[in-house]
Design a protein around this motif. Structure first.
Motif, PDB file in Angstrom:
ATOM      1  N   GLY A   1       0.808  -1.204   0.000  1.00  0.00           N
ATOM      2  CA  GLY A   1       0.000   0.000   0.000  1.00  0.00           C
ATOM      3  C   GLY A   1       0.846   1.261   0.000  1.00  0.00           C
ATOM      4  N   TYR A   2       1.856   1.282   0.834  1.00  0.00           N
ATOM      5  CA  TYR A   2       2.746   2.440   0.967  1.00  0.00           C
ATOM      6  C   TYR A   2       3.458   2.729  -0.357  1.00  0.00           C
ATOM      7  N   SER A   3       4.097   1.685  -0.909  1.00  0.00           N
ATOM      8  CA  SER A   3       4.890   1.877  -2.121  1.00  0.00           C
ATOM      9  C   SER A   3       4.026   2.218  -3.325  1.00  0.00           C
ATOM     10  N   SER A   4       2.822   1.653  -3.404  1.00  0.00           N
ATOM     11  CA  SER A   4       1.958   1.904  -4.561  1.00  0.00           C
ATOM     12  C   SER A   4       1.484   3.351  -4.600  1.00  0.00           C
ATOM     13  N   VAL A   5       1.079   3.899  -3.448  1.00  0.00           N
ATOM     14  CA  VAL A   5       0.629   5.288  -3.410  1.00  0.00           C
ATOM     15  C   VAL A   5       1.776   6.230  -3.768  1.00  0.00           C
ATOM     16  N   LEU A   6       2.952   5.981  -3.211  1.00  0.00           N
ATOM     17  CA  LEU A   6       4.100   6.839  -3.512  1.00  0.00           C
ATOM     18  C   LEU A   6       4.479   6.755  -4.988  1.00  0.00           C
ATOM     19  N   PHE A   7       4.426   5.551  -5.560  1.00  0.00           N
ATOM     20  CA  PHE A   7       4.812   5.386  -6.960  1.00  0.00           C
ATOM     21  C   PHE A   7       3.823   6.102  -7.880  1.00  0.00           C
ATOM     22  N   GLN A   8       2.546   6.013  -7.576  1.00  0.00           N
ATOM     23  CA  GLN A   8       1.553   6.711  -8.388  1.00  0.00           C
ATOM     24  C   GLN A   8       1.715   8.222  -8.284  1.00  0.00           C
ATOM     25  N   THR A   9       2.177   8.691  -7.148  1.00  0.00           N
ATOM     26  CA  THR A   9       2.391  10.133  -6.983  1.00  0.00           C
ATOM     27  C   THR A   9       3.566  10.613  -7.825  1.00  0.00           C
TER      28      THR A   9
ATOM     29  N   LEU B   1      10.996 -12.477   9.186  1.00  0.00           N
ATOM     30  CA  LEU B   1       9.819 -11.656   9.443  1.00  0.00           C
ATOM     31  C   LEU B   1      10.160 -10.500  10.372  1.00  0.00           C
ATOM     32  N   TRP B   2      10.941 -10.781  11.402  1.00  0.00           N
ATOM     33  CA  TRP B   2      11.349  -9.715  12.323  1.00  0.00           C
ATOM     34  C   TRP B   2      12.223  -8.684  11.613  1.00  0.00           C
ATOM     35  N   PHE B   3      13.149  -9.165  10.803  1.00  0.00           N
ATOM     36  CA  PHE B   3      14.019  -8.247  10.054  1.00  0.00           C
ATOM     37  C   PHE B   3      13.202  -7.369   9.119  1.00  0.00           C
ATOM     38  N   SER B   4      12.267  -7.979   8.390  1.00  0.00           N
ATOM     39  CA  SER B   4      11.421  -7.223   7.464  1.00  0.00           C
ATOM     40  C   SER B   4      10.554  -6.215   8.200  1.00  0.00           C
TER      41      SER B   4
ATOM     42  N   ARG C   1      13.143  17.005  -7.883  1.00  0.00           N
ATOM     43  CA  ARG C   1      14.078  15.925  -8.201  1.00  0.00           C
ATOM     44  C   ARG C   1      14.503  15.163  -6.945  1.00  0.00           C
ATOM     45  N   SER C   2      14.836  15.905  -5.896  1.00  0.00           N
ATOM     46  CA  SER C   2      15.273  15.269  -4.656  1.00  0.00           C
ATOM     47  C   SER C   2      14.163  14.430  -4.024  1.00  0.00           C
ATOM     48  N   VAL C   3      12.948  14.980  -3.995  1.00  0.00           N
ATOM     49  CA  VAL C   3      11.828  14.258  -3.389  1.00  0.00           C
ATOM     50  C   VAL C   3      11.530  12.979  -4.170  1.00  0.00           C
ATOM     51  N   VAL C   4      11.509  13.073  -5.488  1.00  0.00           N
ATOM     52  CA  VAL C   4      11.232  11.898  -6.322  1.00  0.00           C
ATOM     53  C   VAL C   4      12.321  10.851  -6.156  1.00  0.00           C
ATOM     54  N   ASN C   5      13.572  11.267  -6.116  1.00  0.00           N
ATOM     55  CA  ASN C   5      14.677  10.325  -5.923  1.00  0.00           C
ATOM     56  C   ASN C   5      14.544   9.566  -4.610  1.00  0.00           C
ATOM     57  N   ARG C   6      14.268  10.285  -3.544  1.00  0.00           N
ATOM     58  CA  ARG C   6      14.138   9.642  -2.226  1.00  0.00           C
ATOM     59  C   ARG C   6      12.935   8.709  -2.192  1.00  0.00           C
ATOM     60  N   ALA C   7      11.842   9.131  -2.819  1.00  0.00           N
ATOM     61  CA  ALA C   7      10.659   8.277  -2.853  1.00  0.00           C
ATOM     62  C   ALA C   7      10.927   6.994  -3.645  1.00  0.00           C
ATOM     63  N   LEU C   8      11.644   7.093  -4.748  1.00  0.00           N
ATOM     64  CA  LEU C   8      11.933   5.915  -5.564  1.00  0.00           C
ATOM     65  C   LEU C   8      12.830   4.925  -4.824  1.00  0.00           C
ATOM     66  N   VAL C   9      13.755   5.440  -4.037  1.00  0.00           N
ATOM     67  CA  VAL C   9      14.614   4.557  -3.238  1.00  0.00           C
ATOM     68  C   VAL C   9      13.771   3.778  -2.222  1.00  0.00           C
ATOM     69  N   LEU C  10      12.873   4.486  -1.519  1.00  0.00           N
ATOM     70  CA  LEU C  10      11.993   3.821  -0.556  1.00  0.00           C
ATOM     71  C   LEU C  10      11.115   2.778  -1.246  1.00  0.00           C
ATOM     72  N   ILE C  11      10.571   3.127  -2.399  1.00  0.00           N
ATOM     73  CA  ILE C  11       9.701   2.208  -3.139  1.00  0.00           C
ATOM     74  C   ILE C  11      10.453   0.943  -3.524  1.00  0.00           C
ATOM     75  N   ALA C  12      11.665   1.100  -4.042  1.00  0.00           N
ATOM     76  CA  ALA C  12      12.444  -0.053  -4.487  1.00  0.00           C
ATOM     77  C   ALA C  12      12.721  -1.022  -3.340  1.00  0.00           C
ATOM     78  N   ILE C  13      13.102  -0.496  -2.183  1.00  0.00           N
ATOM     79  CA  ILE C  13      13.420  -1.369  -1.046  1.00  0.00           C
ATOM     80  C   ILE C  13      12.157  -2.032  -0.505  1.00  0.00           C
ATOM     81  N   LEU C  14      11.071  -1.273  -0.383  1.00  0.00           N
ATOM     82  CA  LEU C  14       9.817  -1.839   0.128  1.00  0.00           C
ATOM     83  C   LEU C  14       9.322  -2.989  -0.748  1.00  0.00           C
ATOM     84  N   VAL C  15       9.292  -2.764  -2.054  1.00  0.00           N
ATOM     85  CA  VAL C  15       8.791  -3.791  -2.960  1.00  0.00           C
ATOM     86  C   VAL C  15       9.719  -5.004  -2.972  1.00  0.00           C
TER      87      VAL C  15
END
Length: 338
Positions: free
Chosen positions: A75-83, A201-204, A240-254
């Motif tokens: 849910g988190y990554s999908s909303v950020l990616f669509q934004t 599971l704990w690590f994730s 640019r900075s906001v999008v870059n940071r969001a893409l990094v979070l999305i990649a790791i979450l997914v």
């Protein structure tokens, strides 16, 4: 003399101008979603519980925890990616993460056999799968988006092309493996919450909490980014900075959620768009929690219906992908008619 950034100005105007009735409605929606999610988790844990209660309850609690981790991550990554892509029908899975996961599984079976896959250390397997997907995302991002201010849509397009390439290679390798190994491989390609390693599971979970905390700090800026690049830059947001940071979070979450349980392709597009429709809000502080609650509720209630009502051991991802695929088609039709 203090200055006020564009993001803060937008946030103040939004808070002052937002009708109280709309705020109350959003709170009611969030309360209902939280109640449904909690009820679904409790029902999944207790309905049909027999035998050694303590042992069975422990297993179900672990499965619910995995559903929470995956649901929040999706849910988190999908909303950020669509934004960041400014598109309501795209999800991070379109970048080829699911196809890369399938390719890694297929290559393991092709080169080492199904026994190697089923007997592999789950920690090593998780590290390999998540590491490959994160490395792919970072390499793609650095190649196409980190230099020369290239278009974000080029990044998405190349991700789609690589996803098709990975799917084609997986199909080719699958045709060459032993039929018995192929059966084992097919079982591993669907998202499953039945055999989750507790330490993974704990690590994730810890990683998810850290990533969500970092992402929450971007919510106000993402509210402005959703208005478009030119508007965001005009309001003082470093787009640019906001999008870059969001893409990094999305990649790791997914990557982490897919490596933990497997791919759930259409869950993201389903919950992200339903969250926006239910909350009628553009604010990420509202939409992201709503999408996460919807994803967790879908997983827990869906698994409960499959196991206790229908009495089948069909992978939940099959049903979610079917329903999400129909919803995706409906979105495409609606967008084409506008």
């Amino acid at each position: 003399m203090t200055t006020t950034s564009g993001t803060e100005r937008i946030g103040r105007v939004t808070r002052v101008g937002r009708p109280a009735a709309e705020l109350r409605r959003q709170r009611r929606v969030m309360g209902v979603l939280a109640a449904v999610t909690l009820a679904g988790a409790v029902a999944f844990c207790v309905v049909g519980l027999t035998g050694n209660i303590e042992y069975a309850l422990g297993i179900r609690l672990r499965r619910v925890a995995a559903m929470v981790v995956v649901g929040v991550a999706v849910g988190y990554s999908s909303v950020l990616f669509q934004t960041v892509t400014n598109n309501r029908i795209l999800t991070p899975q379109i970048m080829g993460f699911d196809s890369l996961f399938v390719l890694v599984q297929t290559l393991i079976v092709y080169f080492a056999g199904a026994i190697a896959l089923s007997s592999a250390d789950p920690h090593v397997l998780f590290a390999v799968q998540a590491g490959v997907m994160v490395a792919f995302a970072f390499a793609l991002h650095r190649w196409l988006f980190d230099r020369n201010s290239r278009d974000l849509y080029l990044l998405v397009l190349v991700g789609v092309i690589f996803g098709t390439l990975f799917s084609s290679l997986s199909s080719l390798a699958a045709r060459l493996i032993n039929p018995n190994d192929f059966v084992t491989l097919q079982d591993s390609l669907f998202a499953s919450f039945n055999s989750i390693d507790e330490s993974l599971l704990w690590f994730s979970s810890v990683l998810l909490v850290v990533l969500c905390a970092l992402g929450t700090r971007l919510f106000r800026k993402l509210d402005v980014v959703a208005l478009g690049r030119d508007t965001a830059v005009g309001l003082g947001v470093n787009h640019r900075s906001v999008v870059n940071r969001a893409l990094v979070l999305i990649a790791i979450l997914v990557s982490v959620s897919t490596a933990l349980v497997g791919p759930v392709a259409f869950l993201g597009v389903l919950v992200a768009n339903l969250a926006r429709q239910l909350t009628r809000s553009f604010r990420h502080a509202v939409v992201v929690p709503a999408a996460s609650l919807l994803a967790v509720a879908t997983l827990t209630l869906g698994q409960l219906v499959l196991e206790q009502v229908l009495g089948t051991d069909t992978a939940l991802s099959v049903v979610v992908n079917f329903g999400g695929g129909l919803y995706f088609i409906a979105l495409l039709v609606r967008e084409s008619t506008r």
